[in-house]
Enzyme design. Sequence first.
Site, mmCIF file in Angstrom:
data_model
loop_
_atom_site.group_PDB
_atom_site.id
_atom_site.type_symbol
_atom_site.label_atom_id
_atom_site.label_comp_id
_atom_site.label_asym_id
_atom_site.label_seq_id
_atom_site.Cartn_x
_atom_site.Cartn_y
_atom_site.Cartn_z
ATOM 1 N N GLY A 74 0.840 -1.191 0.000
ATOM 2 C CA GLY A 74 0.000 0.000 0.000
ATOM 3 C C GLY A 74 0.875 1.241 0.000
ATOM 4 N N THR B 12 -0.307 -1.561 8.704
ATOM 5 C CA THR B 12 -1.448 -2.382 8.310
ATOM 6 C C THR B 12 -1.093 -3.262 7.124
ATOM 7 O OG1 THR B 12 -2.278 -0.652 6.827
ATOM 8 C CG2 THR B 12 -3.147 -0.685 9.081
ATOM 9 N N ASN C 59 -2.457 -4.424 3.732
ATOM 10 C CA ASN C 59 -3.449 -4.044 2.720
ATOM 11 C C ASN C 59 -3.875 -5.276 1.941
ATOM 12 O OD1 ASN C 59 -3.520 -0.771 2.244
ATOM 13 N ND2 ASN C 59 -1.611 -1.479 3.162
ATOM 14 N N GLU D 62 -7.825 -2.718 5.124
ATOM 15 C CA GLU D 62 -6.526 -2.808 5.791
ATOM 16 C C GLU D 62 -6.702 -3.446 7.160
ATOM 17 O OE1 GLU D 62 -4.302 0.973 5.714
ATOM 18 O OE2 GLU D 62 -5.948 1.740 4.478
ATOM 19 N N ILE E 62 -2.629 -5.908 12.612
ATOM 20 C CA ILE E 62 -2.567 -7.137 13.401
ATOM 21 C C ILE E 62 -1.905 -6.827 14.740
ATOM 22 C CG2 ILE E 62 -1.866 -9.557 13.428
ATOM 23 C CD1 ILE E 62 -1.566 -9.394 10.380
ATOM 24 N N TYR F 226 4.046 -9.567 2.959
ATOM 25 C CA TYR F 226 3.634 -9.252 1.589
ATOM 26 C C TYR F 226 3.571 -10.535 0.758
ATOM 27 C CZ TYR F 226 4.600 -4.393 2.742
ATOM 28 O OH TYR F 226 4.581 -3.151 3.334
ATOM 29 N N ARG G 221 -16.798 1.101 14.997
ATOM 30 C CA ARG G 221 -17.340 2.437 14.733
ATOM 31 C C ARG G 221 -17.414 2.678 13.227
ATOM 32 N NH1 ARG G 221 -13.667 5.842 12.617
ATOM 33 N NH2 ARG G 221 -11.441 5.591 13.129
ATOM 34 N N LYS H 284 -14.872 7.969 9.846
ATOM 35 C CA LYS H 284 -15.062 9.378 10.198
ATOM 36 C C LYS H 284 -13.864 10.189 9.713
ATOM 37 C CE LYS H 284 -15.522 12.379 14.260
ATOM 38 N NZ LYS H 284 -15.546 12.423 15.748
#
Length: 318
Positions: free
Chosen positions: A196, A207, A209, A256, A259, A267, A280, A283
């Site tokens: 990413g 993260t 991706n 994403e 962990i 990868y 959530r 945002k």
Amino acid sequence: MIVINDILSTNLNFKDTYVAIGNFDGVHYGHKKLIKETVHAAHEKNCQAVVFSFENHPLELLQPDKKFNYINTTEEKLYLLESLGVDIVITQKLDKNFLDYTPLEFVRILKNKLKVKEIFVGFNFSFGKGGVGKTEDLEYLAELHNIKVTEMPPITVNNELVSSSIIRKKILESEFNQVIAFLDHPMLVIGEVIHGKKIARKLGFPTANIKMDNRLYPPSGIYGAYLQVGDKNSKIEYGVVNVGFNPTLKQEMSLEVHILDFDKEIYGEKLYIQIVEFIRKEKKFDSIDELKENIQDNVNSWKKHKREMENGSSFKIK
């Protein structure tokens, strides 16, 4: 579990099979009841439990101008079917020739190729060219070949019919908790880890991706998940999943996974992700610091869940 891509060309020698027929996109609660009944009946008679499914949906051929939204990829569907104890899965590629088979020709395929003893179908089953064949037609034709037919009645959750089309609608309408209830398992994503923009890494939360596929993903938002890296039998890890457009930073669709307590380069590896809890909505934050603070809150929340699970609660993927 044996996987067959074309029933017409396979050389596999079938003997006394019990067959569940359907598209089985999502392998939802109703599908599970039908397939479990098939597996039970087959294994009780020491026979093979077979799922006759399809690689593509008939609507893709009948309405080529419309994009069809799958709940799962074929690989994900096979993963779920294997967990139900199925012996053989047929993922038949649908083309115009196959769709043109008459109901009688289709039943002959089941009899001659699969040596079927009993067929299991859902309440809204149709088959043959143009979908003209219904369950009563299947029962009539099957009886001529000494085959039993079992029809599963409609299955409901909270007085609402369970079906793949309704689940697709609920995903698009961001009703995640109802999606999970109708599926009767976590929302599954199997995907390859790709490079990413490494923006999250710079924020202190690296993260993985996931390569996007032709399927529906969970509604945009932040989720708690269990996952396995590289192999479906590997150690269960915990992760925070971000699905959506990441409006604060890059504004493009992605999935994403951060962990928890994990620092390996993965990868090109495959991730098996079980998305279990909505945290959530997405945002847009006013600053990077506000974004980092919110990500930390999400991670802390799921770390607390991890500690609770490791200190006594058992976990089992359905």
